[in-house]
Design a protein around this motif. Structure first.
Motif, PDB file in Angstrom:
ATOM      1  N   ASN A 199       1.218   4.173  -2.917  1.00  0.00           N
ATOM      2  CA  ASN A 199       0.984   5.599  -2.668  1.00  0.00           C
ATOM      3  C   ASN A 199       2.149   6.465  -3.089  1.00  0.00           C
ATOM      4  OD1 ASN A 199      -1.522   5.226  -1.656  1.00  0.00           O
ATOM      5  ND2 ASN A 199      -0.871   5.156   0.494  1.00  0.00           N
ATOM      6  N   ARG A 259       0.838  -1.199   0.000  1.00  0.00           N
ATOM      7  CA  ARG A 259       0.000   0.000   0.000  1.00  0.00           C
ATOM      8  C   ARG A 259       0.878   1.256   0.000  1.00  0.00           C
ATOM      9  NH1 ARG A 259      -3.452  -1.324   4.102  1.00  0.00           N
ATOM     10  NH2 ARG A 259      -4.894  -2.329   2.675  1.00  0.00           N
ATOM     11  N   GLN A 260       1.885   1.230   0.867  1.00  0.00           N
ATOM     12  CA  GLN A 260       2.755   2.393   0.987  1.00  0.00           C
ATOM     13  C   GLN A 260       3.508   2.680  -0.320  1.00  0.00           C
ATOM     14  OE1 GLN A 260       6.276   2.010   3.344  1.00  0.00           O
ATOM     15  NE2 GLN A 260       6.225   4.136   4.045  1.00  0.00           N
ATOM     16  N   GLN A 300       2.396   6.698  -6.821  1.00  0.00           N
ATOM     17  CA  GLN A 300       1.296   7.472  -7.371  1.00  0.00           C
ATOM     18  C   GLN A 300       1.507   8.959  -7.128  1.00  0.00           C
ATOM     19  OE1 GLN A 300      -1.641   8.320  -5.104  1.00  0.00           O
ATOM     20  NE2 GLN A 300      -3.332   8.379  -6.576  1.00  0.00           N
ATOM     21  N   LYS A 301       2.029   9.276  -5.952  1.00  0.00           N
ATOM     22  CA  LYS A 301       2.224  10.665  -5.590  1.00  0.00           C
ATOM     23  C   LYS A 301       3.460  11.276  -6.247  1.00  0.00           C
ATOM     24  CE  LYS A 301       2.900  11.579  -1.365  1.00  0.00           C
ATOM     25  NZ  LYS A 301       3.010  10.833  -0.124  1.00  0.00           N
TER      26      LYS A 301
END
Ligand code: ADP
Ligand code: MG
Length: 774
Positions: free
Chosen positions: A643, A639-640, A646-647
């Protein structure tokens, strides 16, 4: 004002650090860098953050509104200390929070933040002036972990920067840096002009330590678990009330001893349990949070190449018990029960916290710990320490990068720390499971800082990403050897993370943002081909988490060897049947994990990580001989990473997290294998018979694990036999026939067991294979 519960107030007053509050706060007031030394248990970790808090640090309407940050080398300590300090702060308890890699409780009310040093390191690299903080405490500095060392180096510069900023802009306050250590041996920090041009004041807080009587063993035995078992039983019978703390090297030993003790207290005969051989490579190292670490730790070598035979036994020697006779004390605890608790890093946090609870009435607390308990945690009520004198350390051969887990003697400094754990509540006793001769002859005075023992490409990349082209100039407390720096640079060049001149490339800068070793970060950045990204992420998450599979030796119960001439009992038959059933299930589970691809351990790991996500429960793990803690972490890491990608990377702006993935296609699997290779291009081995100069073999190998390979980037050794490497028995490839072994194998580490004590046979160098390449 802080209102504390009465019993907290009372126990605080007994702590030496509390007596020094004024001196400590004055020093902090007058200096931006202060060093505090005090014995373990003197109150540094729990009290100093509170002093700062009560002096107004961390309060929004004070002149020093920024957070109080406290770093710990271990997650266990970050979590448990934040809880404890929260309790102690009574009406302000909600202002204390913790942050570890995937979990945090901080919010806008937080004034005191406990975190692992890796977390703060990441924060500094994102915001070099650390404006969020008014004070930072670096705790356990004496441990000299890689992260701590780098943090101290960086913060020495942050302090300077903040002084300069404060001189220009009155609204900015200088940063207070407090370094805390359990020993006074910190000259590398205090007498190091590169680090601190004017030496910081050192406050020596006298530890209120009761005398500890140290008992050496007359003989040093190889099987110290067995030895600990006997001593604990005898000690438990004879010693007055008071908790036991036992230092072992890893969780496999802990669970073995725990089983032995539990069976003895339920009346089972200990002889029904087998003597388990000691293998230095059995379990993973107790590394809590090495974010700079190289690849992962799933490298148990449960393969029996070394066997250590027990000494001749002098069991029943009553004389031995003299050490348990304590003058002026009522001996014996009569019907006391043993309350046995394990404490090691892979244990779920909830379980770890149990050591702080008082034992049930009428029982003695018996804590079986790794060196987590050496300095970070003060467990209440310990009066007797049993010390095996060893610890498990990951070592790297500087020349060829071969990794080994070695159980070796701790330093004298560590042994004394361990002994000291017995003297917190009253006079204590430490039972050393080794002789004074061994202690004098074989124990080093102090351990080397971790930075000198590890590959440092992660550190080097971080520093370069912060625009430090010449890493030699970094104010390391103890600078690494030039050779290690050069090696790290070379690898980073392979990975296109730095330019030939040694500057971070754009790729390198992006890689440094991931909480992953550079190799894995590199894999991620090529991971988008054929819509593979979610799989690449899952695979990397699996690879970088320690200990997903429970090794065969731990999963399958051992069976006692019968003495010659005795008959098998019904119980024996039952145990054997059970063992067979478990083995069958174990093999089946692993066969299934290879169903996506049976030549690649990386894909096998991906499959396990993927299947777990469909049913992320403890039950699933129990059924699949896998560790919940590791797999759960892989899920969070997925998950990390998603993120972050994506960021931070425009090309992945549309990436979304999918917890449950379908099985990848054959094409995707092939692509994934190539991506793995991209992160390990310097770690490819060719099958011996295909090499330009094939090795001479005395006979044709019968098993896959005996087929020699040769690394393409040969390790720098003279010895010819040393060039050969072999498939690790835990690898998927070990299940293939010798005819169907791949031409090339990409590996994550080379590993060698420590040579056996009697030096009979040199163990083979094993590859922890990642995948074949085609
Ligand atoms: P230091 O950092 O100097 O080693 P600590 O501040 O960790 O010392 O511990 C000070 C005291 O606080 C110890 O005597 C210990 O018994 C007590 N303590 C710490 N944590 C807990 C806890 N979770 N529960 C009960 N007592 C604790
Ligand atoms: Mg402490």
């Amino acid at each position: 004002p802080v209102t504390r519960p009465a019993e907290i107030q009372e126990s605080r007053l007994k702590l030496p650090v509390v007596g020094e509050e004024q001196k400590i706060m004055e020093a902090i007031h007058n200096n931006n860098v202060v060093v505090i030394c005090g014995a373990t248990g003197s109150g540094k970790t729990t009290q100093v953050p509170q002093f700062l808090f009560e002096a107004g640090y961390g309060s929004p309407d004070s002149p020093t509104p920024g957070l109080i940050g406290v770093t710990q080398p271990r997650k266990v300590a970050a979590v448990s200390m934040s809880k404890r300090v929260g309790q102690e702060l009574g009406n302000h308890s909600h202002k204390v929070a913790y942050q570890i890699r995937f979990e945090g409780t901080a919010d806008d009310k937080t004034a005191v933040k406990f975190m692992t040093d890796g977390v703060l390191l990441r924060e500094v690299s994102n915001a070099i002036s650390l404006k969020k903080y008014s004070a930072v405490i670096i705790d356990e500095a004496h441990e000299r972990s890689v992260n701590t060392d780098i943090l101290i180096g960086m913060l020495s510069r942050v302090v300077k920067l903040r002084e300069e900023m404060a001189a220009e802009d009155k609204s900015i306050k200088p940063l207070k840096l407090i370094i805390m250590s359990a020993t006074l041996r910190i000259d590398d920090l205090t007498k190091n002009p590169v680090l601190f041009p004017s030496p910081p004041p050192v406050l020596d807080v006298e530890g209120r330590q009761f005398p500890v009587t140290v008992h050496f063993a007359r003989q040093t035995r190889h099987d110290y678990v067995e030895e600990a078992y006997k001593k604990i039983l005898r000690g438990h019978r004879k010693l007055p009330q008071g908790g036991f703390l036992i230092f072992l090297t890893g969780h496999d030993e802990i669970s073995r001893l725990s089983k032995l003790l539990k069976s003895s207290s339920t009346g089972l005969n200990s002889a029904a349990y087998p003597k388990v051989r000691i293998s230095a490579n059995d379990a993973p190292l107790e590394v809590e949070d090495i974010e700079f670490g190289n690849t992962n730790d799933t490298t148990q070598d449960d393969y029996n190449e070394v066997e250590i035979v027990d000494d001749v036994d002098d069991e029943g020697n009553e004389e031995d018990d003299a050490e348990f006779d304590i003058p002026d004390q009522e001996g014996g605890t009569g019907p006391l029960k043993m309350h046995i608790l394990p404490l090691y890093s892979l244990l779920p946090t909830k379980e770890q916290m149990k050591v702080f609870e008082p034992p049930p009435k009428g029982s003695r607390q018996i804590i079986l710990a790794t060196n987590v308990a050496e300095t970070s945690l003060t467990i209440p009520g310990i009066q007797y320490v049993f010390d095996c004198g060893r610890s498990k350390e990951r070592r790297f051969d500087k020349d060829n990068g071969v990794q080994s887990y070695e159980i070796s003697w701790v330093s004298k400094a560590s042994a004394n720390q361990r002994a000291g754990r017995a003297g917190r509540t009253g006079p204590g006793h430490c039972y050393r499971l080794y002789s004074s001769a061994v202690y004098e002859r074989d124990f080093r005075e102090f351990a080397d800082p971790e930075l000198l023992r590890m590959p440092i490409e992660g550190v080097v990349l971080q520093l370069k990403a912060m625009r430090l082209q010449h890493v030699v100039n970094f104010p390391f407390p103890t600078p690494p050897e030039r050779q290690s720096l050069a090696k790290a640079e070379k690898l980073l060049k392979y990975l296109s993370a730095v330019t030939p001149e040694g500057q971070a490339t754009d790729i390198g800068t992006t890689m440094a943002r991931f909480p992953l070793p550079p190799r894995f970060a590199r894999i991620l950045l090529v991971g988008h081909l054929h819509d593979c990204m979610p799989y690449t992420i899952a695979m990397v998450a699996g690879l970088s988490v320690a200990d997903i599979f429970i090794p065969e030796t731990q999963a399958i119960p051992a069976i006692a060897e019968r003495e010659e001439g005795t008959y098998r009992t019904n119980d024996d038959v039952k145990a054997e049947t059970e063992q067979q059933q478990i083995r069958k299930r174990y093999n089946e589970v692993h066969r299934n994990f290879r169903s996506l691809d049976d030549t690649s351990d990386a894909i096998k790991l991906l499959q396990a990580v993927g299947e777990f996500a469909h049913d992320p429960t403890e039950e699933w793990c129990a059924d699949h001989f896998a560790r919940f803690k590791g797999l759960n972490e892989s899920l969070k890491l997925r998950r990390q990473i998603t993120n972050l990608l994506q960021k931070d990377i425009p090309a992945f702006a549309n990436l979304t997290f999918q917890e449950k993935l379908d099985r990848p296609s054959t094409k995707q699997i092939a692509a994934l294998k190539q991506m793995v290779a991209a992160g390990f291009i310097d770690q490819v081995a060719i099958r011996g018979d295909l090499a330009p100069v094939p090795p001479e073999l005395q006979r044709r190998p019968g098993r896959a694990i005996d087929v020699p390979y040769i690394p393409l980037h040969p390790p720098a050794t003279q010895d010819d036999a040393d060039k050969l490497v072999y498939i690790h028995p835990s690898s998927s490839l070990a299940h293939r026939s010798t005819q169907e072994l791949p031409d090339y194998i990409v590996y994550s580490h080379l590993q060698r067991q420590a040579p056996s004590v009697d030096g009979m046979k040199r163990p083979k160098t094993r590859m922890l294979a990642l995948t074949n390449v085609t």
